[in-house]
Design an enzyme around this catalytic site. Sequence first.
Site, mmCIF file in Angstrom:
data_model
loop_
_atom_site.group_PDB
_atom_site.id
_atom_site.type_symbol
_atom_site.label_atom_id
_atom_site.label_comp_id
_atom_site.label_asym_id
_atom_site.label_seq_id
_atom_site.Cartn_x
_atom_site.Cartn_y
_atom_site.Cartn_z
ATOM 1 N N ASP A 120 0.841 -1.201 0.000
ATOM 2 C CA ASP A 120 0.000 0.000 0.000
ATOM 3 C C ASP A 120 0.880 1.257 0.000
ATOM 4 O O ASP A 120 0.603 2.233 -0.692
ATOM 5 C CB ASP A 120 -0.916 -0.011 1.231
ATOM 6 C CG ASP A 120 -1.617 -1.349 1.379
ATOM 7 O OD1 ASP A 120 -2.355 -1.723 0.458
ATOM 8 O OD2 ASP A 120 -1.404 -2.041 2.395
ATOM 9 N N HIS A 166 -4.621 -3.349 6.660
ATOM 10 C CA HIS A 166 -4.408 -3.631 5.235
ATOM 11 C C HIS A 166 -5.742 -4.120 4.662
ATOM 12 O O HIS A 166 -6.002 -5.314 4.557
ATOM 13 C CB HIS A 166 -3.326 -4.691 5.030
ATOM 14 C CG HIS A 166 -3.288 -5.174 3.609
ATOM 15 N ND1 HIS A 166 -2.844 -4.382 2.576
ATOM 16 C CD2 HIS A 166 -3.689 -6.341 3.043
ATOM 17 C CE1 HIS A 166 -2.965 -5.045 1.440
ATOM 18 N NE2 HIS A 166 -3.474 -6.233 1.690
HETATM 19 P P1 NAI Z 1 -2.222 -18.350 -3.656
HETATM 20 O O1 NAI Z 1 -3.592 -18.910 -3.425
HETATM 21 O O2 NAI Z 1 -1.651 -18.354 -5.028
HETATM 22 O O3 NAI Z 1 -1.187 -19.149 -2.734
HETATM 23 C C1 NAI Z 1 -1.419 -19.430 -1.396
HETATM 24 C C2 NAI Z 1 -0.658 -20.684 -1.061
HETATM 25 O O4 NAI Z 1 -0.758 -20.899 0.350
HETATM 26 C C3 NAI Z 1 -1.194 -21.947 -1.737
HETATM 27 O O5 NAI Z 1 -0.156 -22.604 -2.423
HETATM 28 C C4 NAI Z 1 -1.713 -22.789 -0.564
HETATM 29 O O6 NAI Z 1 -1.548 -24.186 -0.778
HETATM 30 C C5 NAI Z 1 -0.848 -22.286 0.572
HETATM 31 N N1 NAI Z 1 -1.372 -22.552 1.908
HETATM 32 C C6 NAI Z 1 -2.669 -22.552 2.314
HETATM 33 N N2 NAI Z 1 -2.744 -22.894 3.598
HETATM 34 C C7 NAI Z 1 -1.490 -23.118 4.035
HETATM 35 C C8 NAI Z 1 -0.932 -23.540 5.269
HETATM 36 N N3 NAI Z 1 -1.708 -23.791 6.314
HETATM 37 N N4 NAI Z 1 0.420 -23.667 5.337
HETATM 38 C C9 NAI Z 1 1.185 -23.428 4.276
HETATM 39 N N5 NAI Z 1 0.714 -23.048 3.082
HETATM 40 C C10 NAI Z 1 -0.597 -22.894 2.950
HETATM 41 O O7 NAI Z 1 -2.249 -16.891 -3.037
HETATM 42 P P2 NAI Z 1 -1.196 -15.700 -3.256
HETATM 43 O O8 NAI Z 1 -1.585 -14.901 -4.433
HETATM 44 O O9 NAI Z 1 0.180 -16.236 -3.200
HETATM 45 O O10 NAI Z 1 -1.511 -14.804 -1.975
HETATM 46 C C11 NAI Z 1 -1.220 -15.263 -0.681
HETATM 47 C C12 NAI Z 1 -1.854 -14.373 0.376
HETATM 48 O O11 NAI Z 1 -1.311 -13.075 0.332
HETATM 49 C C13 NAI Z 1 -3.365 -14.191 0.211
HETATM 50 O O12 NAI Z 1 -3.953 -14.281 1.493
HETATM 51 C C14 NAI Z 1 -3.492 -12.779 -0.300
HETATM 52 O O13 NAI Z 1 -4.731 -12.208 0.049
HETATM 53 C C15 NAI Z 1 -2.362 -12.124 0.441
HETATM 54 N N6 NAI Z 1 -1.908 -10.830 -0.102
HETATM 55 C C16 NAI Z 1 -1.533 -9.862 0.803
HETATM 56 C C17 NAI Z 1 -1.075 -8.642 0.393
HETATM 57 C C18 NAI Z 1 -0.680 -7.585 1.392
HETATM 58 O O14 NAI Z 1 -0.408 -6.467 0.940
HETATM 59 N N7 NAI Z 1 -0.625 -7.826 2.700
HETATM 60 C C19 NAI Z 1 -0.980 -8.328 -1.034
HETATM 61 C C20 NAI Z 1 -1.351 -9.407 -1.917
HETATM 62 C C21 NAI Z 1 -1.797 -10.616 -1.446
#
Ligand code: NAI
Length: 328
Positions: free
Chosen positions: A159, A187
Amino acid sequence: TRTPVNVTVTGAAGNIGYALLFRIASGQLLGADVPVKLRLLEITPALKAAEGTAMELDDCAFPLLRGIDISDDPNVAFDGTNVALLVGARPRTKGMERGDLLEANGGIFAPQGKAINGHAADDVKILVVGNPANTNALIARAAAPDVPAERFTAMTRLDHNRAATQLAKKLGAGVEDVKKLTIWGNHSATQYPDIFHAEVAGRNAAEAVGDEKWLAEDFIPTVAKRGAAIIEARGASSAASAANAAIDHVHTWVNGTADGDWTSMGVVSDGSYGVPEGLISSFPVTTKDGSYEIVQGLEINEFSRARIDASVKELAEERDAVRALGLL
Ligand code: NAI
């Protein structure tokens, strides 16, 4: 030769993981002279995909990469960890209530906090990226009573970076000219990007903009809704810029903010600026030698006060919901 730093990445097989791991292994997280060992945590069905990414990491022949371990057990993945990047989370699906979302994430972040408490290195630094990031950090922190509370941080650097570019563009300046920008609060869409203390090329940003309507109706919503705009445009969520922000967050935490500047981090409130103690809320922070301090003494005008309060109210509601679930 230096001892490698153990870096754990959860959700390693996900989109952010794929954009993040290569940059960590190339030295962009901690520095070009710091060897790293990667610890990848995934859920069992995604272990194979994580192995595929590890094969590619091997194929990069990164001189700083001293090993990759993959596990579906948090106790293994956080063993001896110095930097823990908590990326994997349960996304909100259609029709899901906030309580359900928080409960599902409690099932992820409470065990991970417990594993960090039991197994991480004494100097562990934790960044929660997975949403709802602030409250997931709160859950993990509550499960790790032996780890100093200030080690748990939540990511608002994306952000912050988004706001820096929007502001620089508005004023026809470069992003490197933007200083002292602040993201306050959660966030989420309620976050408040504050330019009243910001400087652009040495000039007060709010004065240089001189347009409160632009602030309220253009700048703030553009920054707050940028994630949705990216999904709309790309058909996929912002993964590379999120990974970049995670790199920036940890790099700044470890290496320090420049004189005359600060950054934004979600950190445990000490009660500063009327944010209830214990909430993990975004603040302006300066960093030095691996620790950070909330910038004190900023004057908060009425425009800012209302927006900070609204975001902090949302954080307090999330905390109460998590408490009702017995997670705090
Ligand atoms: P994604 O769905 O592509 O990947 C998430 C991964 O986490 C998957 O491979 C899944 O198998 C794994 N996962 C689920 N539960 C788990 C557990 N208990 N232990 C280990 N791994 C686990 O999602 P992406 O795009 O990589 O985003 C990840 C997170 O980041 C989302 O929650 C998204 O909302 C968040 N995010 C946060 C931002 C921020 O500014 N704080 C910005 C963009 C995304």
